[in-house]
Design an enzyme around this catalytic site. Sequence first.
Site, mmCIF file in Angstrom:
data_model
loop_
_atom_site.group_PDB
_atom_site.id
_atom_site.type_symbol
_atom_site.label_atom_id
_atom_site.label_comp_id
_atom_site.label_asym_id
_atom_site.label_seq_id
_atom_site.Cartn_x
_atom_site.Cartn_y
_atom_site.Cartn_z
ATOM 1 N N VAL A 226 0.847 -1.204 0.000
ATOM 2 C CA VAL A 226 0.000 0.000 0.000
ATOM 3 C C VAL A 226 0.885 1.258 0.000
ATOM 4 O O VAL A 226 0.620 2.227 -0.721
ATOM 5 C CB VAL A 226 -0.982 -0.045 1.191
ATOM 6 C CG1 VAL A 226 -1.757 1.240 1.327
ATOM 7 C CG2 VAL A 226 -1.946 -1.222 0.976
ATOM 8 N N GLY A 227 1.991 1.219 0.762
ATOM 9 C CA GLY A 227 2.970 2.310 0.699
ATOM 10 C C GLY A 227 3.637 2.339 -0.666
ATOM 11 O O GLY A 227 3.866 3.407 -1.242
ATOM 12 N N GLU A 265 14.444 10.854 4.604
ATOM 13 C CA GLU A 265 15.236 10.892 5.843
ATOM 14 C C GLU A 265 15.411 9.442 6.257
ATOM 15 O O GLU A 265 14.455 8.792 6.674
ATOM 16 C CB GLU A 265 14.492 11.726 6.897
ATOM 17 C CG GLU A 265 15.425 12.254 7.974
ATOM 18 C CD GLU A 265 15.505 11.311 9.148
ATOM 19 O OE1 GLU A 265 16.408 10.447 9.132
ATOM 20 O OE2 GLU A 265 14.682 11.415 10.048
ATOM 21 N N CYS A 299 16.964 7.389 14.685
ATOM 22 C CA CYS A 299 17.917 7.389 13.570
ATOM 23 C C CYS A 299 19.123 8.283 13.842
ATOM 24 O O CYS A 299 20.189 8.059 13.303
ATOM 25 C CB CYS A 299 17.219 7.800 12.278
ATOM 26 S SG CYS A 299 16.356 9.360 12.433
HETATM 27 P P1 ADP Z 1 11.321 -0.410 9.336
HETATM 28 O O1 ADP Z 1 12.238 -1.272 8.521
HETATM 29 O O2 ADP Z 1 12.024 0.326 10.387
HETATM 30 O O3 ADP Z 1 10.054 -1.063 9.760
HETATM 31 P P2 ADP Z 1 10.585 0.814 6.910
HETATM 32 O O4 ADP Z 1 11.528 1.782 6.348
HETATM 33 O O5 ADP Z 1 10.466 -0.526 6.276
HETATM 34 O O6 ADP Z 1 10.884 0.754 8.426
HETATM 35 O O7 ADP Z 1 9.111 1.416 6.963
HETATM 36 C C1 ADP Z 1 8.803 2.752 7.070
HETATM 37 C C2 ADP Z 1 7.525 2.988 6.317
HETATM 38 O O8 ADP Z 1 7.699 2.607 4.962
HETATM 39 C C3 ADP Z 1 6.318 2.218 6.813
HETATM 40 O O9 ADP Z 1 5.195 3.081 6.775
HETATM 41 C C4 ADP Z 1 6.194 1.100 5.802
HETATM 42 O O10 ADP Z 1 4.870 0.646 5.685
HETATM 43 C C5 ADP Z 1 6.601 1.784 4.544
HETATM 44 N N1 ADP Z 1 7.088 0.896 3.470
HETATM 45 C C6 ADP Z 1 7.664 -0.319 3.583
HETATM 46 N N2 ADP Z 1 8.014 -0.799 2.377
HETATM 47 C C7 ADP Z 1 7.646 0.133 1.461
HETATM 48 C C8 ADP Z 1 7.758 0.252 0.037
HETATM 49 N N3 ADP Z 1 8.321 -0.695 -0.708
HETATM 50 N N4 ADP Z 1 7.298 1.365 -0.550
HETATM 51 C C9 ADP Z 1 6.759 2.362 0.179
HETATM 52 N N5 ADP Z 1 6.618 2.313 1.512
HETATM 53 C C10 ADP Z 1 7.049 1.216 2.157
#
Ligand code: ADP
Length: 494
Positions: A226-227, A265, A299
């Site tokens: 979804v992201g 970031e 971070c």
């Molecule tokens: P962590 O590894 O610390 O859990 P992430 O960087 O994976 O942190 O996640 C930060 C945010 O990015 C969350 O809101 C997650 O749902 C989102 N996210 C994870 N993978 C993707 C992707 N491929 N594209 C966009 N957003 C993503």
Amino acid sequence: MTAVQAEQGVLAGDPRMLIDGELVQTAGGATFDVVHPASEQVAGQAADGTVDDMGRAVAAARRAFDETDWSRDLDFRVHCLTQLHEALERNKEHLRRVLITEVGCPVSVTGSQIESPIEEVKHWTEHGRKFEYLVDNGVHDTPLGPARRKLHYEAVGVVGAITPWNVPFYLNIAETVPALIAGNTVVLKPAQLTPWSGSEYGRIVAEETDIPAGVFNVVTSNANEVGAALSADPRVDMITFTGSTATGRAILAAGASTVKKTLLELGGKSAHIVLDDADFSASLPLAAMMACVMSGQSCILPSRILLPRSRYEEGLAILKASMENFPVGDPWTPGVMQGPQISETQRQKVLGLIQSGIDSGARLITGGGVPENLPVGYFTQPTLLADVDPDSQIAQEEIFGPVLTVTPYDDDDHAVAIANNSIYGLSGEVSSADVDRAFAVATRMRTGNVTINAKSHFGIDSPFGGTKQSGLGYRNGAEGFKEYLAIKTIGMPE
Ligand code: ADP
């Protein structure tokens, strides 16, 4: 008794999303569990939004940007964001409890996660109100005669904001409020582990402000797709993201086909160079505190301590005592400064990295496991590892746990070389009795930010960003606001 102490205890957040002005569930009603990390109990549910829900949210934001006056009506935006500030103030204790429930952050340290971001709404509203959106750049000679140039600062368009779980409410605000006051419309996608800091924000916008339908949307989901859908959507003009470097790379790649503006970031592995003339008794207990206070889930944490070989054991002894006496425990108990890791997965990752450090020759000085008195909850002992090889995994990978690694150095040049031996370049710290010497070292660190003698670089008034693989662009400061604006240069008759 403070209001915080009076109103304690796990509190579930709103299980709905905000799409096109409506607080909604996903079509099939699917939800996912949100766990309180200090009790390991399910505290409630959030909507498990789909790629379709994200599509509807992006369409609403696109329409609100293209077809309403939002981007052109600064007075109305100031009115709406002033309402938002007041509404967040009214909901402050509710938001604090929801935050502690989903993050496990100790109540005593929630100021920077609740009060600060609410204050920032006021700051950005004022900054946006006073900003000069039209700047006369003077008259310039051209082959066709003199031309006046005016710079018109305009909203970028639809902004997708993707946030992580470590400081969710703060980052939800930091990534969206400057965008909104600058005239953009926004779709917020909170992290899976912390959906409520986003859904509560959506509820407050819907119920307590005049922000029009579609201008601000929140889509929660348990799925990374979804992201990913948001970051690839051609209707989105800009992505603002805080999270891991791996996800940052994926977002940058997803935006490449439509050349999206991308503000990132990302991760850090910051070094703290403790010079040989430093006041160890002042700087090292603070260094230990910084490592533990958010369970290391920060971070900008200077997690690599570099000590002069001449005072190495002295420094280790101070760090050891500070970490062993650090108050770890139930986040609802005032005075506790370190809560649990956010999830069992994260705790296992931290414990695995500690073990990899020991396997690669590091000396475990204290910690390294689960506190015996805290068998329930995802707690980790404050951990100190000495003799850490600067090339080892534990010196190179972000740990996101209450862990400090210590490496000895021979002279200032050697310390700078070790500090810069990283793919990251987010922050750094220097401690010294001689501020000029510390400043000289700070200028040689390849990072976006440096703190000298605990005087923090971080604040809404000053730009914050990473170099190397720690990010692109800035948050905070005048520069951080301009990230959400495009400049149109208009050439015109004198
Ligand atoms: P962590 O590894 O610390 O859990 P992430 O960087 O994976 O942190 O996640 C930060 C945010 O990015 C969350 O809101 C997650 O749902 C989102 N996210 C994870 N993978 C993707 C992707 N491929 N594209 C966009 N957003 C993503």
